[in-house]
Each structure stands twice: as structure tokens, then as C-alpha cells.
Design an enzyme around this catalytic site. Structure first.
Site, PDB file in Angstrom:
ATOM      1  N   GLN A  76     -15.756  -0.118  93.218  1.00  0.00           N
ATOM      2  CA  GLN A  76     -14.727   0.098  94.061  1.00  0.00           C
ATOM      3  C   GLN A  76     -13.554   0.094  92.019  1.00  0.00           C
ATOM      4  O   GLN A  76     -13.368  -0.971  92.587  1.00  0.00           O
ATOM      5  CB  GLN A  76     -13.612  -1.514  94.246  1.00  0.00           C
ATOM      6  CG  GLN A  76     -12.403  -1.330  95.007  1.00  0.00           C
ATOM      7  CD  GLN A  76     -11.928  -0.293  96.242  1.00  0.00           C
ATOM      8  OE1 GLN A  76     -12.922   0.169  96.836  1.00  0.00           O
ATOM      9  NE2 GLN A  76     -11.305   0.424  96.417  1.00  0.00           N
ATOM     10  N   PHE A  77     -13.079   0.919  91.549  1.00  0.00           N
ATOM     11  CA  PHE A  77     -12.499   0.938  90.237  1.00  0.00           C
ATOM     12  C   PHE A  77     -11.601   0.661  90.584  1.00  0.00           C
ATOM     13  O   PHE A  77     -10.364  -0.188  89.387  1.00  0.00           O
ATOM     14  CB  PHE A  77     -12.808   2.419  89.969  1.00  0.00           C
ATOM     15  CG  PHE A  77     -11.760   3.214  90.335  1.00  0.00           C
ATOM     16  CD1 PHE A  77     -10.489   3.282  89.625  1.00  0.00           C
ATOM     17  CD2 PHE A  77     -12.222   4.319  91.377  1.00  0.00           C
ATOM     18  CE1 PHE A  77      -9.530   4.407  90.000  1.00  0.00           C
ATOM     19  CE2 PHE A  77     -11.452   5.153  91.914  1.00  0.00           C
ATOM     20  CZ  PHE A  77     -10.195   5.006  91.322  1.00  0.00           C
ATOM     21  N   THR A  78     -10.330   0.371  91.922  1.00  0.00           N
ATOM     22  CA  THR A  78      -9.408  -0.038  92.089  1.00  0.00           C
ATOM     23  C   THR A  78      -8.980  -1.528  91.814  1.00  0.00           C
ATOM     24  O   THR A  78      -7.471  -1.499  92.473  1.00  0.00           O
ATOM     25  CB  THR A  78      -8.844   1.074  93.639  1.00  0.00           C
ATOM     26  OG1 THR A  78      -9.188   0.500  94.458  1.00  0.00           O
ATOM     27  CG2 THR A  78      -8.638   2.275  93.411  1.00  0.00           C
TER      28      THR A  78
END
Length: 143
Positions: A76-78
Site C-alpha cells: 500500500q504505497f498510498t
């Protein structure tokens, strides 16, 4: 490195219509969204995995290690979104794929080495994540 963990009754991740990872325990499990930033390394991934495995957020202050609760790991890069300026998030704090992908894998492998049953999403894929949050309990882990 950040891990947003949710206590779940069940969780599944689907890619292109196929379920690629799911936890459907008889009791509780964990859904771990994992974000990686610049400067993270394998040691940090291992330490966060250990922290998650022993974190007492299940019923009666039990941990996943106490109950053998399964864990679904989703990249989950966000989690590293910067929303301070304007209306469009910046992703500059998120590590590039070449750095992040092996560290998310190392995190999952460290959990397995501790004895966890781990399911996972597909790094970089467009995923649909379905979950039933129990509590709700949602905790951010960070080192």
C-alpha cells in the site's frame, strides 16, 4: 516503513476477478497494509513483522502469535501520501518499486518465519480488498 493493521473477521484480495489471498479464520485475523519509504531496509521489515506478530489487539488482549491468527499482507504505497499542499496527494515519500517490492516480500517472509500463516496480494496490481473489520480495530505501526 508503515503497517496499517486491521483486526478482521475475514479479508480477501482480488486481482482481475481472481482471489489471490484471503483469511477467513474461525475467530479473528489481521489485514496488514504495508507501505515502504526511502531508507527502509530488511531489518526494519523484520522488526515490524515481529511487532505485528506479537501485537496484542485480538480478543482478550491476545496476539496473532497467541492464537495462530492468519495475516493478509497487502502492499500500500498510498500510506506515504503527502496531502499538506493542494488537493492532489504527493507520493514522493513512497519508495520506488525496486525498493518496496522486496521489502514487502521480506515483511511477509519474516512473519512466516515467526510461524504465521500469511496470505498476500500482488505487488503493484490493481487490487480489490474486501474485509470485515472486527471492533473496529485499526492501528498504525511504524518504525
Amino acid at each position: 516503513m508503515r503497517v496499517l493493521v486491521q483486526r478482521v473477521c475475514s479479508a480477501a484480495v482480488t486481482v482481475d476477478g481472481d482471489v489471490v489471498g484471503a483469511v477467513r479464520p474461525p475467530g479473528q485475523g489481521l489485514l496488514a497494509f504495508v507501505g515502504v519509504t526511502h531508507g527502509d531496509d530488511g531489518d526494519k521489515a523484520r522488526r515490524l513483522a515481529e511487532k505485528l506478530w506479537y501485537l496484542r489487539i485480538l480478543t482478550d488482549e491476545k496476539s496473532a502469535s497467541d492464537l495462530g491468527a492468519p495475516i493478509l499482507v497487502v502492499s500500500q504505497f498510498t500510506l506515504y501520501a503527502d496531502t499538506v499542499k493542494g488537493r492532489r496527494p504527493s507520493w514522493n515519500a513512497a519508495a520506488p518499486r525496486a525498493v518496496a517490492e522486496p521489502l514487502v516480500a521480506a515483511f511477509a517472509e519474516a512473519l512466516r518465519a515467526l510461524g504465521a500463516h500469511v496470505e498476500a496480494g500482488v505487488f503493484g496490481a490493481h487490487m480489490q480488498v474486501e474485509l470485515i473489520n472486527d471492533g473496529p480495530v485499526t492501528v498504525m505501526l511504524e518504525l
